[in-house]
Design an enzyme around this catalytic site. Structure first.
Site, PDB file in Angstrom:
ATOM      1  N   ARG A  21      29.391  54.142  35.528  1.00  0.00           N
ATOM      2  CA  ARG A  21      28.496  54.885  34.632  1.00  0.00           C
ATOM      3  C   ARG A  21      29.148  56.179  34.151  1.00  0.00           C
ATOM      4  O   ARG A  21      28.808  56.693  33.094  1.00  0.00           O
ATOM      5  CB  ARG A  21      27.167  55.189  35.336  1.00  0.00           C
ATOM      6  CG  ARG A  21      26.298  53.954  35.537  1.00  0.00           C
ATOM      7  CD  ARG A  21      24.872  54.309  35.903  1.00  0.00           C
ATOM      8  NE  ARG A  21      24.771  54.888  37.221  1.00  0.00           N
ATOM      9  CZ  ARG A  21      24.582  54.185  38.345  1.00  0.00           C
ATOM     10  NH1 ARG A  21      24.474  52.869  38.279  1.00  0.00           N
ATOM     11  NH2 ARG A  21      24.486  54.792  39.494  1.00  0.00           N
ATOM     12  N   SER A  38      27.152  43.810  47.957  1.00  0.00           N
ATOM     13  CA  SER A  38      25.824  44.394  47.783  1.00  0.00           C
ATOM     14  C   SER A  38      24.667  43.528  48.267  1.00  0.00           C
ATOM     15  O   SER A  38      23.724  43.272  47.539  1.00  0.00           O
ATOM     16  CB  SER A  38      25.608  44.729  46.301  1.00  0.00           C
ATOM     17  OG  SER A  38      24.508  45.583  46.167  1.00  0.00           O
ATOM     18  N   ASN A  41      21.537  44.369  54.020  1.00  0.00           N
ATOM     19  CA  ASN A  41      21.632  44.311  55.486  1.00  0.00           C
ATOM     20  C   ASN A  41      20.246  44.549  56.108  1.00  0.00           C
ATOM     21  O   ASN A  41      19.883  43.916  57.082  1.00  0.00           O
ATOM     22  CB  ASN A  41      22.540  45.368  56.112  1.00  0.00           C
ATOM     23  CG  ASN A  41      23.526  45.987  55.175  1.00  0.00           C
ATOM     24  OD1 ASN A  41      23.179  46.299  54.047  1.00  0.00           O
ATOM     25  ND2 ASN A  41      24.736  46.161  55.643  1.00  0.00           N
ATOM     26  N   CYS A  42      19.511  45.497  55.514  1.00  0.00           N
ATOM     27  CA  CYS A  42      18.225  45.891  56.106  1.00  0.00           C
ATOM     28  C   CYS A  42      17.208  44.752  56.057  1.00  0.00           C
ATOM     29  O   CYS A  42      16.219  44.769  56.787  1.00  0.00           O
ATOM     30  CB  CYS A  42      17.667  47.116  55.393  1.00  0.00           C
ATOM     31  SG  CYS A  42      18.880  48.432  55.249  1.00  0.00           S
ATOM     32  N   PRO A 277      43.269  64.349  49.897  1.00  0.00           N
ATOM     33  CA  PRO A 277      42.434  64.607  48.707  1.00  0.00           C
ATOM     34  C   PRO A 277      42.258  63.400  47.786  1.00  0.00           C
ATOM     35  O   PRO A 277      41.360  63.391  46.951  1.00  0.00           O
ATOM     36  CB  PRO A 277      43.164  65.749  47.987  1.00  0.00           C
ATOM     37  CG  PRO A 277      44.503  65.863  48.623  1.00  0.00           C
ATOM     38  CD  PRO A 277      44.446  65.227  49.972  1.00  0.00           C
ATOM     39  N   ILE A 279      41.682  60.359  49.001  1.00  0.00           N
ATOM     40  CA  ILE A 279      40.899  59.333  49.725  1.00  0.00           C
ATOM     41  C   ILE A 279      39.532  59.903  50.103  1.00  0.00           C
ATOM     42  O   ILE A 279      39.435  60.969  50.725  1.00  0.00           O
ATOM     43  CB  ILE A 279      41.639  58.846  50.994  1.00  0.00           C
ATOM     44  CG1 ILE A 279      43.045  58.348  50.640  1.00  0.00           C
ATOM     45  CG2 ILE A 279      40.835  57.750  51.685  1.00  0.00           C
ATOM     46  CD1 ILE A 279      43.847  57.831  51.815  1.00  0.00           C
ATOM     47  N   GLY A 283      29.276  56.502  53.928  1.00  0.00           N
ATOM     48  CA  GLY A 283      28.451  55.525  54.647  1.00  0.00           C
ATOM     49  C   GLY A 283      28.555  55.625  56.153  1.00  0.00           C
ATOM     50  O   GLY A 283      28.832  56.677  56.727  1.00  0.00           O
ATOM     51  N   ASP A 284      28.361  54.478  56.787  1.00  0.00           N
ATOM     52  CA  ASP A 284      28.275  54.424  58.254  1.00  0.00           C
ATOM     53  C   ASP A 284      29.561  54.856  58.955  1.00  0.00           C
ATOM     54  O   ASP A 284      29.561  55.042  60.166  1.00  0.00           O
ATOM     55  CB  ASP A 284      27.964  52.984  58.701  1.00  0.00           C
ATOM     56  CG  ASP A 284      26.515  52.614  58.476  1.00  0.00           C
ATOM     57  OD1 ASP A 284      25.762  53.455  57.958  1.00  0.00           O
ATOM     58  OD2 ASP A 284      26.141  51.475  58.822  1.00  0.00           O
ATOM     59  N   TYR A 427      -5.384  62.972  47.239  1.00  0.00           N
ATOM     60  CA  TYR A 427      -6.524  62.574  48.083  1.00  0.00           C
ATOM     61  C   TYR A 427      -7.618  61.873  47.291  1.00  0.00           C
ATOM     62  O   TYR A 427      -8.058  62.357  46.250  1.00  0.00           O
ATOM     63  CB  TYR A 427      -7.134  63.795  48.801  1.00  0.00           C
ATOM     64  CG  TYR A 427      -8.536  63.502  49.300  1.00  0.00           C
ATOM     65  CD1 TYR A 427      -8.731  62.501  50.255  1.00  0.00           C
ATOM     66  CD2 TYR A 427      -9.649  64.154  48.776  1.00  0.00           C
ATOM     67  CE1 TYR A 427     -10.019  62.176  50.676  1.00  0.00           C
ATOM     68  CE2 TYR A 427     -10.934  63.836  49.195  1.00  0.00           C
ATOM     69  CZ  TYR A 427     -11.112  62.844  50.146  1.00  0.00           C
ATOM     70  OH  TYR A 427     -12.369  62.509  50.556  1.00  0.00           O
TER      71      TYR A 427
HETATM   72  P1  FAD Z   1      27.945  48.363  55.080  1.00  0.00           P
HETATM   73  O1  FAD Z   1      26.727  48.205  54.277  1.00  0.00           O
HETATM   74  O2  FAD Z   1      28.011  47.757  56.419  1.00  0.00           O
HETATM   75  O3  FAD Z   1      29.140  47.785  54.213  1.00  0.00           O
HETATM   76  C1  FAD Z   1      30.458  47.825  54.651  1.00  0.00           C
HETATM   77  C2  FAD Z   1      31.171  46.598  54.149  1.00  0.00           C
HETATM   78  O4  FAD Z   1      32.556  46.841  54.217  1.00  0.00           O
HETATM   79  C3  FAD Z   1      30.925  45.374  55.021  1.00  0.00           C
HETATM   80  O5  FAD Z   1      30.276  44.350  54.270  1.00  0.00           O
HETATM   81  C4  FAD Z   1      32.299  44.931  55.499  1.00  0.00           C
HETATM   82  O6  FAD Z   1      32.477  43.541  55.442  1.00  0.00           O
HETATM   83  C5  FAD Z   1      33.214  45.614  54.504  1.00  0.00           C
HETATM   84  N1  FAD Z   1      34.518  45.934  55.071  1.00  0.00           N
HETATM   85  C6  FAD Z   1      34.773  46.594  56.226  1.00  0.00           C
HETATM   86  N2  FAD Z   1      36.111  46.744  56.396  1.00  0.00           N
HETATM   87  C7  FAD Z   1      36.683  46.180  55.321  1.00  0.00           C
HETATM   88  C8  FAD Z   1      38.031  46.017  54.937  1.00  0.00           C
HETATM   89  N3  FAD Z   1      39.023  46.488  55.679  1.00  0.00           N
HETATM   90  N4  FAD Z   1      38.276  45.362  53.792  1.00  0.00           N
HETATM   91  C9  FAD Z   1      37.269  44.881  53.024  1.00  0.00           C
HETATM   92  N5  FAD Z   1      35.987  45.011  53.340  1.00  0.00           N
HETATM   93  C10 FAD Z   1      35.691  45.661  54.476  1.00  0.00           C
HETATM   94  N6  FAD Z   1      19.367  51.337  57.506  1.00  0.00           N
HETATM   95  C11 FAD Z   1      18.239  51.947  57.100  1.00  0.00           C
HETATM   96  O7  FAD Z   1      18.294  53.082  56.637  1.00  0.00           O
HETATM   97  N7  FAD Z   1      17.029  51.303  57.195  1.00  0.00           N
HETATM   98  C12 FAD Z   1      16.918  50.044  57.680  1.00  0.00           C
HETATM   99  O8  FAD Z   1      15.818  49.486  57.745  1.00  0.00           O
HETATM  100  C13 FAD Z   1      18.087  49.397  58.133  1.00  0.00           C
HETATM  101  N8  FAD Z   1      18.028  48.151  58.648  1.00  0.00           N
HETATM  102  C14 FAD Z   1      19.179  47.535  59.052  1.00  0.00           C
HETATM  103  C15 FAD Z   1      19.111  46.255  59.585  1.00  0.00           C
HETATM  104  C16 FAD Z   1      20.265  45.610  59.987  1.00  0.00           C
HETATM  105  C17 FAD Z   1      20.184  44.247  60.581  1.00  0.00           C
HETATM  106  C18 FAD Z   1      21.522  46.253  59.835  1.00  0.00           C
HETATM  107  C19 FAD Z   1      22.784  45.568  60.249  1.00  0.00           C
HETATM  108  C20 FAD Z   1      21.600  47.538  59.312  1.00  0.00           C
HETATM  109  C21 FAD Z   1      20.436  48.182  58.920  1.00  0.00           C
HETATM  110  N9  FAD Z   1      20.467  49.481  58.408  1.00  0.00           N
HETATM  111  C22 FAD Z   1      19.316  50.101  58.006  1.00  0.00           C
HETATM  112  C23 FAD Z   1      21.739  50.223  58.297  1.00  0.00           C
HETATM  113  C24 FAD Z   1      22.305  50.121  56.887  1.00  0.00           C
HETATM  114  O9  FAD Z   1      22.402  48.783  56.548  1.00  0.00           O
HETATM  115  C25 FAD Z   1      23.643  50.804  56.860  1.00  0.00           C
HETATM  116  O10 FAD Z   1      23.460  52.162  57.174  1.00  0.00           O
HETATM  117  C26 FAD Z   1      24.310  50.714  55.507  1.00  0.00           C
HETATM  118  O11 FAD Z   1      24.449  49.395  55.091  1.00  0.00           O
HETATM  119  C27 FAD Z   1      25.688  51.379  55.574  1.00  0.00           C
HETATM  120  O12 FAD Z   1      26.367  51.184  54.392  1.00  0.00           O
HETATM  121  P2  FAD Z   1      27.948  51.134  54.363  1.00  0.00           P
HETATM  122  O13 FAD Z   1      28.329  50.912  52.944  1.00  0.00           O
HETATM  123  O14 FAD Z   1      28.511  52.301  55.055  1.00  0.00           O
HETATM  124  O15 FAD Z   1      28.336  49.891  55.253  1.00  0.00           O
END
Ligand code: FAD
Length: 564
Positions: A21, A38, A41-42, A277, A279, A283-284, A427
């Site tokens: 965008r 995309s 997961n949740c 700078p 990289i 996320g998680d 309300y």
């Molecule tokens: P992810 O969404 O995990 O994406 C990372 C991706 O990177 C993965 O698909 C992986 O395959 C890919 N990857 C990793 N290493 C490499 C590599 N070297 N090369 C290529 N690809 C790679 N959060 C909430 O806030 N509310 C919820 O209700 C909630 N429910 C959840 C339920 C479940 C079952 C799970 C598993 C998670 C839940 N979460 C929830 C957490 C939320 O899904 C994560 O916080 C969020 O998806 C993190 O996003 P991310 O992009 O960091 O990682």
């Protein structure tokens, strides 16, 4: 500009879409190890339980749209295996063909997420022991739960473990949950989690709290597993789901020499830029700062991951967007009960040795005269000097989410309990009350700070009671008969003014009612008549939540046997 993104789900896909965008010219390549970019997961636990019926509903942004609308070069089933920072290249393995190749970048965003932690328990690698992170995992589990499995053990009572447990029950699977801590949802304050533990047990989930798995073995006959607990209990299961937390997938960053943060996270600045700078990381996998404590933490949640993806893309394309930090806003629901939190818990405030005060209120989701109102318990933590809101947790039926969201915004805006008194919230009888639960929590907390209503807390009721305390229960005869704080003297509120002579003037009077409102009125009467009085915060309802039996603990097991 050539932008390469590692990981194509929450953080990665958000970054890619935002990048397009902002730049029509950029070349954007997104590598994803899994089969689909995309996905939700949740939503995985709900697909497992059949609440989400169609698997394709989990594919939130369809690949053809990501490619067609955003012109992204999406490479699924391709794993980035190394980063060469000097040459600004990544090494990639095609997981279908086994082919390896390199791709250069101008800017790199790491969004690899976090992987389920698999503790070194004997038997953890046996067939039939699963975790739940992605579509491949859910497919395997889906096949098992729809293929005639009858018994499951879920290890870990965090939000993923509980969502999985609820959904296995929907599939009519006998489900046991084992948790090391003596409560479900360990990061949250224990008394707030009691209604959730009760809902789980009432719906057939067997809780094994304060216990842990020491081994998993295959039964000598048939395909079942035997899960041995530290307590000596042995549970039989057709399958086991490990849900004991996640660990950041920071190996690539570590091997590339990027600076790491706590618990193996990647350290980033406010723009989500790593120590290199060129990289970024989102996320998680990243370390974040908690806005209330100012301390670094690892908070693997979807909201921050999505926002961080946008911020990284913004900064790469010349905008000064900054991540404000996290406040730990989260929610989980099981069997019609919701629990939600924002800010710091009391546990964390104690650990951090921060000064705080707290109040409990137990209001209804909407006006009680309108059908369907559901009671909730709301705990507000605040600075006793200036009233700044430090945290809140709520548990109940409907309406918990809305109150915690309001309080989350209040924390983000740096508001105080005095601002909550003045909050103007939507309300009408089906939706709330003229004095919303958020206002109520503000009134009570502000009364405490102003000295209009001193509070006393259940944990201060030691056994034996200090001799300078006098417990006064002002509920009705019938309520008092159902149980009260040990040693309480009963004088119903409507008789209090006439019976003041029965009360001691040399002791502190702790007043108890059901939720704290009548005790507040009584406290005001007593204070104005020269007594030293305080309100037991949250009343007998909070007393029971703190002192009552908690399902799944040892003492419960002695009266009920759930041997397999
Ligand atoms: P992810 O969404 O995990 O994406 C990372 C991706 O990177 C993965 O698909 C992986 O395959 C890919 N990857 C990793 N290493 C490499 C590599 N070297 N090369 C290529 N690809 C790679 N959060 C909430 O806030 N509310 C919820 O209700 C909630 N429910 C959840 C339920 C479940 C079952 C799970 C598993 C998670 C839940 N979460 C929830 C957490 C939320 O899904 C994560 O916080 C969020 O998806 C993190 O996003 P991310 O992009 O960091 O990682």
């Amino acid at each position: 500009m050539k932008l390469v993104i590692v990981g194509g789900v929450a953080g990665g896909a958000s970054a890619a879409a935002r990048a397009r965008r902002l730049s029509e010219d950029a070349e954007i390549i997104m590598f994803e190890r899994g089969e689909a970019p995309s996905f939700a997961n949740c939503g995985l636990p709900y697909y497992l339980g059949g609440v989400i019926e169609k698997r394709r509903r989990l594919l939130v942004a369809r690949r053809e749209n990501l490619e067609g609308w955003y012109r992204l070069d999406i490479r699924t089933r391709q794993e980035v295996t190394a980063i060469d920072r000097q040459a600004k290249k990544v090494r990639v393995r095609n997981l279908e063909s086994g082919e390896e190749y390199e791709e250069t970048y101008d800017k790199l965003i790491l969004a690899p997420g976090a992987k389920p932690f698999r503790p070194p328990i004997p038997g953890i690698d046996l067939p039939g022991v699963y975790s739940l992170r992605n579509l491949e995992d859910v497919d395997r589990l889906h096949e098992v739960v729809t293929g005639g499995a009858r018994k499951a053990v879920v290890v870990g009572a965090g939000f993923i473990g509980l969502e999985v447990a609820e959904n296995l029950v929907h599939r009519k699977i006998e489900t046991h949950v084992v948790e090391l801590q003596p409560q479900v949802l360990p990061p949250w304050d224990r008394e707030m989690t009691l209604p959730i533990a009760q809902a789980l047990e009432e719906n057939g989930v067997r809780l094994w709290l304060g216990d842990s798995v020491v081994s998993i073995q295959r039964k000598p006959y048939g395909n079942q597993l035997e899960v041995e607990l530290k307590s000596g209990e042995r549970l039989t299961a057709d399958f086991v789901v490990m849900a004991v937390g996640v660990r950041p997938e920071s190996e690539l960053a570590k091997e590339a020499g990027l600076e790491l943060g706590i618990n193996g996270t990647i350290r980033v600045d406010v723009h989500m830029r790593t120590s290199d700078p060129d990289i970024y990381a989102v996320g998680d996998v990243v370390e974040v700062v908690h806005v209330v404590s100012g301390k670094p933490i690892h908070l693997p949640l979807a909201g921050p991951a999505n926002r961080q993806g946008r911020i990284a893309a913004d900064h790469i394309f010349g905008r000064d967007s900054q991540f404000r930090g996290v406040q730990g806003t989260a929610i989980v629901g099981v069997f019609g009960k919701q629990i939600a939190a924002t800010g710091l818990s009391e546990k964390l405030l104690r650990q951090l040795e921060m000064t705080y005060e707290k109040v409990y209120v137990h209001p209804y989701s909407h006006s009680t005269y309108y059908p369907g109102a559901q009671q909730m318990s709301l705990k507000l933590l605040f600075d006793p000097q200036d009233g700044r809101i430090l945290g809140a947790q709520a548990v109940g039926g409907e309406g918990v989410d809305k109150r915690i969201d309001v309080l989350a915004m209040a924390i983000q805006a740096g508001m105080t309990v005095f601002d909550l008194e003045e909050s103007e919230l939507a309300y009408a009888p089906p939706f709330g009350s003229a004095k919303d639960p958020v206002n109520m929590a503000g009134f009570v907390a502000a009364n405490v700070i102003r000295g209009d209503q001193p509070v006393f807390h259940v944990e201060q009721l030691t056994d034996p009671l200090p001799s300078d305390l006098f417990i006064l229960d002002v509920r009705t005869e019938r309520e008092f008969a159902t149980g009260s704080v040990p040693g309480a003297v009963h004088i119903p509120l409507h008789e209090l003014r006439q019976r003041l002579s029965e009360l001691p003037r040399d002791k502190r009077i702790v007043v108890v009612c059901n939720v704290g409102f009548r005790a507040y009125l009584a406290t005001r009467i007593l204070l104005q008549n020269g007594f030293d009085a305080a309100n037991l915060s949250g009343g007998y309802t909070s007393y029971v939540q703190m002192r009552g039996p908690y399902p799944g603990l040892e003492e419960m097991r002695s009266v009920q046997s759930w041997h397999s």
